[in-house]
Every structure is written in C-alpha cells, then in structure tokens.
Design a protein around this motif. Structure first.
Motif, mmCIF file in Angstrom:
data_model
loop_
_atom_site.group_PDB
_atom_site.id
_atom_site.type_symbol
_atom_site.label_atom_id
_atom_site.label_comp_id
_atom_site.label_asym_id
_atom_site.label_seq_id
_atom_site.Cartn_x
_atom_site.Cartn_y
_atom_site.Cartn_z
ATOM 1 N N VAL A 189 12.931 3.569 1.812
ATOM 2 C CA VAL A 189 11.494 3.343 1.899
ATOM 3 C C VAL A 189 11.199 1.938 1.399
ATOM 4 C CG1 VAL A 189 10.913 4.133 -0.437
ATOM 5 C CG2 VAL A 189 9.269 4.509 1.423
ATOM 6 N N CYS A 190 9.974 1.453 1.600
ATOM 7 C CA CYS A 190 9.556 0.169 1.027
ATOM 8 C C CYS A 190 9.713 0.218 -0.486
ATOM 9 C CB CYS A 190 8.100 -0.120 1.393
ATOM 10 S SG CYS A 190 7.404 -1.563 0.557
ATOM 11 N N LYS A 191 10.165 -0.882 -1.071
ATOM 12 C CA LYS A 191 10.472 -0.904 -2.496
ATOM 13 C C LYS A 191 9.263 -1.227 -3.372
ATOM 14 C CE LYS A 191 14.615 -0.381 -0.864
ATOM 15 N NZ LYS A 191 14.312 -0.520 0.575
ATOM 16 N N HIS A 192 8.170 -1.710 -2.801
ATOM 17 C CA HIS A 192 6.972 -2.041 -3.575
ATOM 18 C C HIS A 192 7.337 -2.915 -4.781
ATOM 19 C CE1 HIS A 192 4.341 0.618 -1.202
ATOM 20 N NE2 HIS A 192 5.406 1.393 -1.125
ATOM 21 N N CYS A 193 7.936 -4.047 -4.468
ATOM 22 C CA CYS A 193 8.532 -4.943 -5.471
ATOM 23 C C CYS A 193 7.526 -5.385 -6.537
ATOM 24 C CB CYS A 193 9.104 -6.188 -4.808
ATOM 25 S SG CYS A 193 10.251 -5.876 -3.447
ATOM 26 N N THR A 194 8.052 -5.634 -7.722
ATOM 27 C CA THR A 194 7.216 -6.190 -8.789
ATOM 28 C C THR A 194 6.730 -7.582 -8.398
ATOM 29 O OG1 THR A 194 8.372 -4.915 -10.485
ATOM 30 C CG2 THR A 194 7.176 -6.882 -11.208
ATOM 31 N N HIS A 195 7.662 -8.458 -8.017
ATOM 32 C CA HIS A 195 7.322 -9.777 -7.491
ATOM 33 C C HIS A 195 7.535 -9.713 -5.978
ATOM 34 C CE1 HIS A 195 6.929 -11.778 -11.390
ATOM 35 N NE2 HIS A 195 7.958 -11.071 -11.783
ATOM 36 N N ALA A 196 6.457 -9.483 -5.242
ATOM 37 C CA ALA A 196 6.550 -9.209 -3.806
ATOM 38 C C ALA A 196 6.333 -10.489 -3.008
ATOM 39 C CB ALA A 196 5.529 -8.156 -3.404
ATOM 40 N N ALA A 197 7.396 -10.942 -2.347
ATOM 41 C CA ALA A 197 7.313 -12.165 -1.554
ATOM 42 C C ALA A 197 6.349 -12.010 -0.385
ATOM 43 C CB ALA A 197 8.697 -12.551 -1.047
ATOM 44 N N CYS A 198 6.213 -10.804 0.148
ATOM 45 C CA CYS A 198 5.302 -10.592 1.279
ATOM 46 C C CYS A 198 3.871 -10.935 0.897
ATOM 47 C CB CYS A 198 5.402 -9.148 1.782
ATOM 48 S SG CYS A 198 5.086 -7.880 0.531
ATOM 49 N N LEU A 199 3.502 -10.664 -0.360
ATOM 50 C CA LEU A 199 2.164 -11.021 -0.825
ATOM 51 C C LEU A 199 1.988 -12.536 -0.897
ATOM 52 C CD1 LEU A 199 1.655 -8.471 -3.760
ATOM 53 C CD2 LEU A 199 0.561 -8.410 -1.524
ATOM 54 N N ASP A 200 3.074 -13.232 -1.248
ATOM 55 C CA ASP A 200 2.999 -14.688 -1.409
ATOM 56 C C ASP A 200 2.704 -15.401 -0.094
ATOM 57 O OD1 ASP A 200 3.604 -14.377 -4.081
ATOM 58 O OD2 ASP A 200 5.747 -14.794 -3.827
ATOM 59 N N VAL A 201 3.214 -14.856 1.017
ATOM 60 C CA VAL A 201 3.161 -15.600 2.275
ATOM 61 C C VAL A 201 2.064 -15.136 3.220
ATOM 62 C CG1 VAL A 201 5.629 -16.106 2.148
ATOM 63 C CG2 VAL A 201 4.851 -14.086 3.407
ATOM 64 N N CYS A 202 1.411 -14.021 2.945
ATOM 65 C CA CYS A 202 0.398 -13.508 3.866
ATOM 66 C C CYS A 202 -0.813 -14.441 3.887
ATOM 67 C CB CYS A 202 -0.034 -12.103 3.457
ATOM 68 S SG CYS A 202 -1.290 -11.387 4.554
ATOM 69 N N PRO A 203 -1.158 -15.021 5.043
ATOM 70 C CA PRO A 203 -2.249 -15.999 5.092
ATOM 71 C C PRO A 203 -3.644 -15.383 5.192
ATOM 72 C CG PRO A 203 -1.262 -15.818 7.261
ATOM 73 C CD PRO A 203 -0.471 -14.905 6.348
ATOM 74 N N THR A 204 -3.740 -14.089 5.501
ATOM 75 C CA THR A 204 -5.047 -13.475 5.734
ATOM 76 C C THR A 204 -5.479 -12.528 4.624
ATOM 77 O OG1 THR A 204 -4.120 -11.569 6.926
ATOM 78 C CG2 THR A 204 -4.609 -13.559 8.214
ATOM 79 N N GLY A 205 -4.590 -12.235 3.669
ATOM 80 C CA GLY A 205 -4.908 -11.242 2.649
ATOM 81 C C GLY A 205 -4.762 -9.821 3.142
ATOM 82 N N ALA A 206 -4.080 -9.652 4.272
ATOM 83 C CA ALA A 206 -3.869 -8.300 4.796
ATOM 84 C C ALA A 206 -3.020 -7.469 3.846
ATOM 85 C CB ALA A 206 -3.202 -8.361 6.171
ATOM 86 N N LEU A 207 -2.090 -8.109 3.175
ATOM 87 C CA LEU A 207 -1.282 -7.427 2.163
ATOM 88 C C LEU A 207 -1.971 -7.564 0.810
ATOM 89 C CD1 LEU A 207 1.885 -8.718 3.738
ATOM 90 C CD2 LEU A 207 2.004 -6.494 2.662
ATOM 91 N N PHE A 208 -2.078 -6.457 0.094
ATOM 92 C CA PHE A 208 -2.704 -6.521 -1.230
ATOM 93 C C PHE A 208 -2.022 -5.557 -2.190
ATOM 94 C CE2 PHE A 208 -4.779 -2.821 0.483
ATOM 95 C CZ PHE A 208 -5.196 -2.059 -0.596
ATOM 96 N N ARG A 209 -2.204 -5.832 -3.466
ATOM 97 C CA ARG A 209 -1.656 -5.000 -4.532
ATOM 98 C C ARG A 209 -2.722 -3.984 -4.934
ATOM 99 N NH1 ARG A 209 3.579 -4.734 -6.470
ATOM 100 N NH2 ARG A 209 3.670 -7.016 -6.602
ATOM 101 N N THR A 210 -2.344 -2.709 -4.953
ATOM 102 C CA THR A 210 -3.297 -1.658 -5.295
ATOM 103 C C THR A 210 -3.373 -1.457 -6.801
ATOM 104 O OG1 THR A 210 -1.783 0.240 -5.359
ATOM 105 C CG2 THR A 210 -2.527 -0.517 -3.181
ATOM 106 N N GLU A 211 -4.323 -0.634 -7.224
ATOM 107 C CA GLU A 211 -4.468 -0.317 -8.640
ATOM 108 C C GLU A 211 -3.303 0.510 -9.181
ATOM 109 O OE1 GLU A 211 -7.239 2.715 -6.521
ATOM 110 O OE2 GLU A 211 -6.228 0.803 -6.106
#
Length: 336
Positions: free
Chosen positions: A158-180
């Motif tokens: 499954v997706c690992k939901h990384c602590t330091h998530a590179a996918c969040l770093d590169v998303c230009p639209t904010g489509a990826l976000f960290r939940t509560e």
C-alpha cells in the motif's frame, strides 16, 4: 547515507502541515507472516473507494493477478513463491496480535474439530491456511521429509504515507495534502495530471489512470477516518495481518511481534519502514517481512527523492546571479 531527519529535521507531519488540533498520527502495520493471500483487502478497498476493476488479465505463472500498485489497485497482495529455507519454521498463526502457540514445524495450526470429530475445512493437517509460509497446497511437490519444498511469501502492499513525502514537495497545484491524521491524500478534482508526484515517489506507488491522466493512490480511507472508522482494508482482513491505529502503538506492537517470532525460531522476521531515522523519516504504513525487502519489490534504502532540491535551487540561484553580474560587467565595459 544521511537520514531524512538530518536533512530536514524531525517532523510530526500533521502539526507541521498546520493542523493545530491534530491527534496522534495514524497508520498501518502489515504483518506479512499471517497474510493468507485472500485479497479481501483489495476487494474492500475497491468497493469502498469505487476504484475501477483491474486484475482480469492473468499474468502467466502466478496467482498475483493485479501485479503491482496502480491507479486502479490501491492495495496489492503480492504472491512470492520461493524454495523453503533450510530449517524454516512457519510463524505461529496470529489471527489476533497475541498469536497462537507455535507448532514447532512447518505445519500450520489446524482449526478445532467439531464435537463429532469431523475434520476441519481444508483437512485435518491445517491446509485451510494455504497462504501460511511453508504450508502444503494440494497437488504440489514435497521434500523428502514429506513437507512442502517451497513457501509462499504474501504481502499486502500500500502507499507508505511517508513522514517526509517527496510527492508533496513537487505537486504544483496543491492536489496532494497532508491530513490531520498524518496521511497523504490526492484531491483528484485539483490534480492537473502533471505526473511530478509519480517520479518523486521513492516506492513507485502513485500512478496515472488511463483515459483520465490524474494521479491516484491509497487515501487510507480518509473519509472513514474522519467518521472514526477503520480503513476498509483493515476492517476486512480476516487474520488481522493489516492493523490500523496510532502509529506509536503499532510500532511497539510490531517490535513485540518480531521478538516473538525470533523466540519461536523465525530469525528472518524483520520490520520495514518503521524507523523514524531512515531515508524518508519513517513510514505511516510499515511492514513485518520474512525476507529481504527486495524480495517483495521494496527498495532496501528508500530516500526522499527531493532531498537535493535545496542545493539545486541554491546552485541555480548562484549561477543566475553570476550570469547577471557578467552581463552587467559586459554592458558597463562596453559603454565606457
């Protein structure tokens, strides 16, 4: 190799993302030693999240019909068939975190017989647990000692939901976000299909859907978490191979499980993705494995793929300043 925290500093994902009243970080612990390959997690994930059908194209000599994590397979149960290690002992069946007594050989525990001594489903030798490593499927060869000469390694990835998530770093639209809850979610209505997150993921989890172009992956059932419910895959798992809860509690439980397996003659048991000092700062979904990570298709030393971006930006900035300075010097020199 420096760990992620030495590069970025220690991180509590949800508060760092701005969630002031975030509770404990939630996640998955997947104990592959009790996975029976039933694929209930795959089915539950598809049903709850309305993930399109997949896996109907058989892959040849394998029971692994889905093949990998994709935009249409947010949970993937890998079937890995390998020769039985010398002296291998089957881990105790653990339909609950405490487990059952070890059998001391390669025979998985049998289900209790009924009052009239009718053999349990699958036979009195416990073959109903066909997914248990070392158990004997019907019609397969056995060694000289009468036991299976191979074992199944099964793992629900499954997706690992990384602590330091590179996918969040590169998303230009904010489509990826960290939940509560500390998890990482893709908002498909904002995703523009650029694909940057796909190449940034160190695990190859994120994928684009054909005919759609947007990125899709496990959300850890964000809608269910908000309602206080367990993710669909963990809810459906019949052996509690997939366990959901506060990440700190899961790490403690996993360490105890590894210690138990070592005591019962399974020295190859190990944890993967649990260490907060590893290359991604630890994973929100981690695993107990019975072999090296590469056997399961996992990178042995995952790293944050965007770790060098600050240095690159700095060098690019310095190069730009140098070019501007050279242009100014050339202009001033030419006009004098």
């Amino acid at each position: 190799m420096p760990d992620a925290n030495s590069l970025y500093g220690p991180l509590d994902p949800a508060p760092d993302a701005g969630w002031a009243d975030a509770g404990p970080r939630m996640g998955f612990f997947t104990d592959t030693s009790v996975c029976i390959g039933c694929k209930a997690c795959e089915v539950a994930c598809k049903e709850w999240n309305a993930v399109p059908d997949s896996g109907f194209d058989l892959l040849g000599m394998s029971y692994d019909n889905t093949g990998a994590l994709t935009a249409n397979s947010w949970r993937h149960v890998a079937f890995i068939e390998q020769p039985r290690p010398a002296g291998h002992r089957t881990p105790p069946f653990a339909g609950s975190p405490t487990g059952a007594p070890a059998t001391g050989d390669d025979t998985p525990p049998s289900a209790p017989t009924s009052g009239n001594d009718t053999p349990p489903p699958g036979g009195a030798n416990g073959s109903q647990f066909l997914g248990m490593p070392g158990s004997q499927p019907p019609g397969r060869g056995t060694g000289a000692d009468g036991r299976a000469d191979f074992r199944w390694l099964m793992m629900s990835d499954v997706c690992k939901h990384c602590t330091h998530a590179a996918c969040l770093d590169v998303c230009p639209t904010g489509a990826l976000f960290r939940t509560e809850f500390g998890t990482v979610v893709v908002q498909e209505d904002i995703c523009n299909g650029c694909g940057y997150c796909i190449s940034a993921c160190p695990y190859g989890v994120i994928d684009q859907r054909k005919g759609d172009g947007r990125a899709w992956k496990c959300t850890l059932c964000y809608d269910r978490l908000g309602a206080g419910q367990t993710p669909a895959c963990a809810q459906a798992c019949p052996t509690e191979s997939i366990q959901y809860g506060p990440l700190d509690e899961l790490r403690e439980r996993a360490a105890q499980r590894v210690a138990t397996l070592h005591e019962r003659g399974v020295p190859e048991a190990r944890l993967y993705g649990h260490d907060p000092t590893d290359g991604v700062g630890g994973d929100g979904a981690f695993f107990l494995l019975l072999d090296e990570p590469e056997v399961y298709g996992l990178p042995p030393d995952p790293v944050v793929t965007t770790r060098d971006l600050p240095k690159m930006y700095k060098r690019a900035g310095l190069a730009a300043l140098a070019m501007v300075a050279a242009a100014v010097a050339a202009f001033v020199g030419g006009s004098s």
